[in-house]
Design a protein around this motif. Structure first.
Motif, PDB file in Angstrom:
ATOM      1  N   ARG A   1       5.786  17.474   0.322  1.00  0.00           N
ATOM      2  CA  ARG A   1       5.243  18.176   1.495  1.00  0.00           C
ATOM      3  C   ARG A   1       3.822  17.666   1.699  1.00  0.00           C
ATOM      4  NH1 ARG A   1       5.028  24.390   0.747  1.00  0.00           N
ATOM      5  NH2 ARG A   1       3.339  23.783  -0.627  1.00  0.00           N
ATOM      6  N   ILE A   2       3.532  17.317   2.917  1.00  0.00           N
ATOM      7  CA  ILE A   2       2.228  16.717   3.254  1.00  0.00           C
ATOM      8  C   ILE A   2       1.471  17.631   4.204  1.00  0.00           C
ATOM      9  CG2 ILE A   2       3.006  15.375   5.256  1.00  0.00           C
ATOM     10  CD1 ILE A   2       0.984  13.750   2.524  1.00  0.00           C
ATOM     11  N   SER A   3       0.144  17.553   4.170  1.00  0.00           N
ATOM     12  CA  SER A   3      -0.684  18.326   5.091  1.00  0.00           C
ATOM     13  C   SER A   3      -0.921  17.533   6.381  1.00  0.00           C
ATOM     14  CB  SER A   3      -2.025  18.654   4.436  1.00  0.00           C
ATOM     15  OG  SER A   3      -2.777  17.462   4.275  1.00  0.00           O
ATOM     16  N   THR A   4      -1.521  18.163   7.360  1.00  0.00           N
ATOM     17  CA  THR A   4      -1.859  17.494   8.609  1.00  0.00           C
ATOM     18  C   THR A   4      -2.736  16.276   8.325  1.00  0.00           C
ATOM     19  OG1 THR A   4      -1.738  19.580   9.796  1.00  0.00           O
ATOM     20  CG2 THR A   4      -2.945  17.802  10.873  1.00  0.00           C
ATOM     21  N   LYS A   5      -2.360  15.138   8.893  1.00  0.00           N
ATOM     22  CA  LYS A   5      -3.021  13.844   8.720  1.00  0.00           C
ATOM     23  C   LYS A   5      -2.981  13.349   7.278  1.00  0.00           C
ATOM     24  CE  LYS A   5      -5.979  14.399  12.724  1.00  0.00           C
ATOM     25  NZ  LYS A   5      -7.315  14.383  13.286  1.00  0.00           N
ATOM     26  N   GLY A   6      -2.090  13.915   6.472  1.00  0.00           N
ATOM     27  CA  GLY A   6      -1.988  13.536   5.068  1.00  0.00           C
ATOM     28  C   GLY A   6      -1.345  12.180   4.864  1.00  0.00           C
ATOM     29  N   ASN A   7      -1.730  11.540   3.749  1.00  0.00           N
ATOM     30  CA  ASN A   7      -1.262  10.213   3.389  1.00  0.00           C
ATOM     31  C   ASN A   7      -1.129  10.170   1.873  1.00  0.00           C
ATOM     32  OD1 ASN A   7      -0.766   7.499   3.002  1.00  0.00           O
ATOM     33  ND2 ASN A   7      -2.596   6.788   4.059  1.00  0.00           N
ATOM     34  N   SER A   8       0.046   9.841   1.392  1.00  0.00           N
ATOM     35  CA  SER A   8       0.293   9.745  -0.043  1.00  0.00           C
ATOM     36  C   SER A   8       1.360   8.688  -0.251  1.00  0.00           C
ATOM     37  CB  SER A   8       0.732  11.114  -0.585  1.00  0.00           C
ATOM     38  OG  SER A   8       0.871  11.096  -1.981  1.00  0.00           O
ATOM     39  N   GLY A   9       1.840   8.572  -1.472  1.00  0.00           N
ATOM     40  CA  GLY A   9       2.885   7.598  -1.729  1.00  0.00           C
ATOM     41  C   GLY A   9       3.470   7.765  -3.105  1.00  0.00           C
ATOM     42  N   ILE A  10       4.656   7.217  -3.258  1.00  0.00           N
ATOM     43  CA  ILE A  10       5.343   7.174  -4.541  1.00  0.00           C
ATOM     44  C   ILE A  10       5.496   5.695  -4.872  1.00  0.00           C
ATOM     45  CG2 ILE A  10       7.414   7.813  -5.823  1.00  0.00           C
ATOM     46  CD1 ILE A  10       7.947   9.769  -3.319  1.00  0.00           C
ATOM     47  N   MET A  11       4.773   5.245  -5.876  1.00  0.00           N
ATOM     48  CA  MET A  11       4.866   3.841  -6.284  1.00  0.00           C
ATOM     49  C   MET A  11       5.730   3.759  -7.528  1.00  0.00           C
ATOM     50  SD  MET A  11       1.021   2.539  -5.646  1.00  0.00           S
ATOM     51  CE  MET A  11       0.110   3.236  -4.275  1.00  0.00           C
ATOM     52  N   TYR A  12       6.342   2.616  -7.713  1.00  0.00           N
ATOM     53  CA  TYR A  12       7.244   2.455  -8.847  1.00  0.00           C
ATOM     54  C   TYR A  12       7.153   1.043  -9.390  1.00  0.00           C
ATOM     55  CZ  TYR A  12      10.021   1.113  -4.751  1.00  0.00           C
ATOM     56  OH  TYR A  12      10.437   0.568  -3.571  1.00  0.00           O
ATOM     57  N   ARG A  13       7.551   0.947 -10.678  1.00  0.00           N
ATOM     58  CA  ARG A  13       7.394  -0.298 -11.435  1.00  0.00           C
ATOM     59  C   ARG A  13       5.940  -0.757 -11.379  1.00  0.00           C
ATOM     60  NH1 ARG A  13      13.135  -2.924  -9.591  1.00  0.00           N
ATOM     61  NH2 ARG A  13      14.420  -1.904 -11.155  1.00  0.00           N
ATOM     62  N   VAL A  14       5.053   0.213 -11.526  1.00  0.00           N
ATOM     63  CA  VAL A  14       3.610  -0.005 -11.524  1.00  0.00           C
ATOM     64  C   VAL A  14       3.167  -0.361 -12.939  1.00  0.00           C
ATOM     65  CG1 VAL A  14       1.394   1.224 -11.278  1.00  0.00           C
ATOM     66  CG2 VAL A  14       3.192   1.540  -9.577  1.00  0.00           C
ATOM     67  N   THR A  15       2.178  -1.230 -13.054  1.00  0.00           N
ATOM     68  CA  THR A  15       1.545  -1.511 -14.343  1.00  0.00           C
ATOM     69  C   THR A  15       0.094  -1.051 -14.269  1.00  0.00           C
ATOM     70  OG1 THR A  15       0.619  -3.706 -13.910  1.00  0.00           O
ATOM     71  CG2 THR A  15       2.966  -3.601 -14.508  1.00  0.00           C
ATOM     72  N   GLU A  16      -0.541  -0.965 -15.411  1.00  0.00           N
ATOM     73  CA  GLU A  16      -1.958  -0.604 -15.456  1.00  0.00           C
ATOM     74  C   GLU A  16      -2.832  -1.836 -15.685  1.00  0.00           C
ATOM     75  OE1 GLU A  16      -2.687   3.655 -17.100  1.00  0.00           O
ATOM     76  OE2 GLU A  16      -1.021   2.796 -18.275  1.00  0.00           O
ATOM     77  N   ALA A  17      -2.295  -3.018 -15.375  1.00  0.00           N
ATOM     78  CA  ALA A  17      -3.000  -4.275 -15.608  1.00  0.00           C
ATOM     79  C   ALA A  17      -4.123  -4.524 -14.606  1.00  0.00           C
ATOM     80  CB  ALA A  17      -2.009  -5.437 -15.564  1.00  0.00           C
ATOM     81  N   ASP A  18      -4.058  -3.898 -13.438  1.00  0.00           N
ATOM     82  CA  ASP A  18      -5.065  -4.106 -12.400  1.00  0.00           C
ATOM     83  C   ASP A  18      -5.879  -2.836 -12.206  1.00  0.00           C
ATOM     84  OD1 ASP A  18      -4.479  -6.866 -11.255  1.00  0.00           O
ATOM     85  OD2 ASP A  18      -2.499  -5.936 -11.219  1.00  0.00           O
ATOM     86  N   SER A  19      -7.065  -2.992 -11.628  1.00  0.00           N
ATOM     87  CA  SER A  19      -7.939  -1.830 -11.443  1.00  0.00           C
ATOM     88  C   SER A  19      -7.380  -0.846 -10.420  1.00  0.00           C
ATOM     89  CB  SER A  19      -9.345  -2.274 -11.050  1.00  0.00           C
ATOM     90  OG  SER A  19      -9.303  -3.051  -9.873  1.00  0.00           O
ATOM     91  N   ASN A  20      -6.562  -1.316  -9.500  1.00  0.00           N
ATOM     92  CA  ASN A  20      -5.976  -0.445  -8.469  1.00  0.00           C
ATOM     93  C   ASN A  20      -4.462  -0.408  -8.616  1.00  0.00           C
ATOM     94  OD1 ASN A  20      -8.472   0.099  -6.985  1.00  0.00           O
ATOM     95  ND2 ASN A  20      -8.387  -2.078  -6.496  1.00  0.00           N
ATOM     96  N   SER A  21      -3.914   0.784  -8.612  1.00  0.00           N
ATOM     97  CA  SER A  21      -2.472   0.963  -8.805  1.00  0.00           C
ATOM     98  C   SER A  21      -1.649   0.252  -7.738  1.00  0.00           C
ATOM     99  CB  SER A  21      -2.140   2.451  -8.811  1.00  0.00           C
ATOM    100  OG  SER A  21      -2.557   3.064  -7.598  1.00  0.00           O
ATOM    101  N   TYR A  22      -2.134   0.216  -6.521  1.00  0.00           N
ATOM    102  CA  TYR A  22      -1.361  -0.344  -5.410  1.00  0.00           C
ATOM    103  C   TYR A  22      -1.238  -1.867  -5.464  1.00  0.00           C
ATOM    104  CZ  TYR A  22      -6.137  -0.814  -3.641  1.00  0.00           C
ATOM    105  OH  TYR A  22      -7.476  -1.096  -3.518  1.00  0.00           O
ATOM    106  N   GLU A  23      -1.885  -2.511  -6.427  1.00  0.00           N
ATOM    107  CA  GLU A  23      -1.826  -3.964  -6.530  1.00  0.00           C
ATOM    108  C   GLU A  23      -0.592  -4.465  -7.280  1.00  0.00           C
ATOM    109  OE1 GLU A  23      -5.511  -5.579  -8.030  1.00  0.00           O
ATOM    110  OE2 GLU A  23      -6.692  -4.287  -6.709  1.00  0.00           O
ATOM    111  N   THR A  24       0.223  -3.550  -7.829  1.00  0.00           N
ATOM    112  CA  THR A  24       1.328  -4.012  -8.658  1.00  0.00           C
ATOM    113  C   THR A  24       2.712  -3.604  -8.169  1.00  0.00           C
ATOM    114  OG1 THR A  24       1.177  -2.105 -10.153  1.00  0.00           O
ATOM    115  CG2 THR A  24      -0.146  -4.020 -10.712  1.00  0.00           C
ATOM    116  N   GLY A  25       2.912  -2.335  -7.801  1.00  0.00           N
ATOM    117  CA  GLY A  25       4.255  -1.863  -7.491  1.00  0.00           C
ATOM    118  C   GLY A  25       4.441  -1.430  -6.054  1.00  0.00           C
ATOM    119  N   PRO A  26       5.668  -1.563  -5.546  1.00  0.00           N
ATOM    120  CA  PRO A  26       5.978  -1.128  -4.182  1.00  0.00           C
ATOM    121  C   PRO A  26       5.722   0.362  -3.988  1.00  0.00           C
ATOM    122  CG  PRO A  26       7.769  -2.440  -5.096  1.00  0.00           C
ATOM    123  CD  PRO A  26       6.832  -2.139  -6.220  1.00  0.00           C
ATOM    124  N   GLU A  27       5.481   0.738  -2.744  1.00  0.00           N
ATOM    125  CA  GLU A  27       5.164   2.129  -2.406  1.00  0.00           C
ATOM    126  C   GLU A  27       6.144   2.695  -1.390  1.00  0.00           C
ATOM    127  OE1 GLU A  27       1.681   4.740  -0.157  1.00  0.00           O
ATOM    128  OE2 GLU A  27       1.255   2.674  -0.766  1.00  0.00           O
TER     129      GLU A  27
END
Length: 190
Positions: free
Chosen positions: A49-75
C-alpha cells in the motif's frame, strides 16, 4: 515482525521501518531493508500500500557489493501511478521492471488500497504479477534483457541484473509505504 530483515549494508533493522498493524511500514528516514537470506529461485508474494505520490520498490537478487542497492538487482516498481511523475511512463509505473520492461495500465489500485504483488524467479526466467494478472516476463541474461539494460540508465552498472542469487530488498524512495503478508517460497534450482 521485522524478523528476517535488516538494513542494507547493516547488521540491524533501521529505525525508519517498523512492524505496525501487521505490516512492515516505513515510519521515518533510514535505509532500505533486505532479507537475511539469499535466494536463487523463488516465488515472492506480498501486499503493498502506497501513500499519495509515494514511490517504493521490491528489488531481488540484490548484492551488497555496491554502495547503492539499485545498482545490482531488478526492481518491481511500487508506485502511486496517478500522483507520481513516474506513473506517466509504463516503464516506471507500478509492476514494471523499473526502466526496463513496462507494465500495462489500469491494474494498480488507488492510493490507500492494498495491491497484490507476485514475483516468480526460476533460473533465468522472471515474471511480475500485479493484482492477479501477469504483467510481464523476461529472461535474465538473454539478448533482449541485455539490449534493455544497454539502452537505459542501468548500463553504467556492470553486471546489473545478472546475479543468479541474491537478497530481496524493500525500498523506500519517497512517501509512505507498507508491506504485509510477505511470503517467500524457495524454488528448486534447475
Amino acid at each position: 515482525t521485522t524478523a528476517g530483515w535488516r538494513g542494507y549494508q547493516m547488521t540491524t533493522m533501521p529505525s525508519g521501518w517498523q512492524a505496525k498493524d501487521g505490516a512492515l511500514t516505513r515510519v521515518g528516514a533510514g535505509a532500505d531493508i533486505i532479507t537475511d537470506q539469499q535466494y536463487a529461485g523463488f516465488e515472492l508474494t506480498l501486499e503493498w500500500r502506497i501513500s499519495t505520490k509515494g514511490n517504493s520498490g521490491i528489488m531481488y537478487r540484490v548484492t551488497e557489493a555496491d554502495s547503492n542497492s539499485y545498482e545490482t538487482g531488478p526492481e518491481y516498481q511500487v508506485l502511486d501511478d496517478e500522483g507520481h511523475r513516474d506513473g506517466l511512463s509504463r516503464l516506471t509505473a507500478a509492476g514494471a521492471v523499473y526502466g526496463l520492461y513496462p507494465a500495462p495500465d489500469s491494474l494498480v489500485r488507488p492510493v490507500g488500497e492494498w495491491n497484490q504483488a507476485r514475483i516468480v524467479a526460476r533460473g533465468r526466467h522472471v515474471e511480475h504479477w500485479l493484482n492477479g494478472e501477469k504483467v510481464l516476463e523476461f529472461q535474465r541474461g538473454s539478448e533482449d534483457f541485455k539490449k534493455h539494460v544497454a539502452e537505459g540508465k542501468h548500463r553504467v552498472w556492470p553486471g546489473y541484473g545478472e546475479w543468479a542469487e541474491g537478497l530481496v530488498l524493500l525500498q523506500h524512495h519517497g512517501g509512505g509505504v507498507a508491506y504485509r503478508n510477505v511470503k517467500i517460497r524457495e524454488l528448486p534450482r534447475r
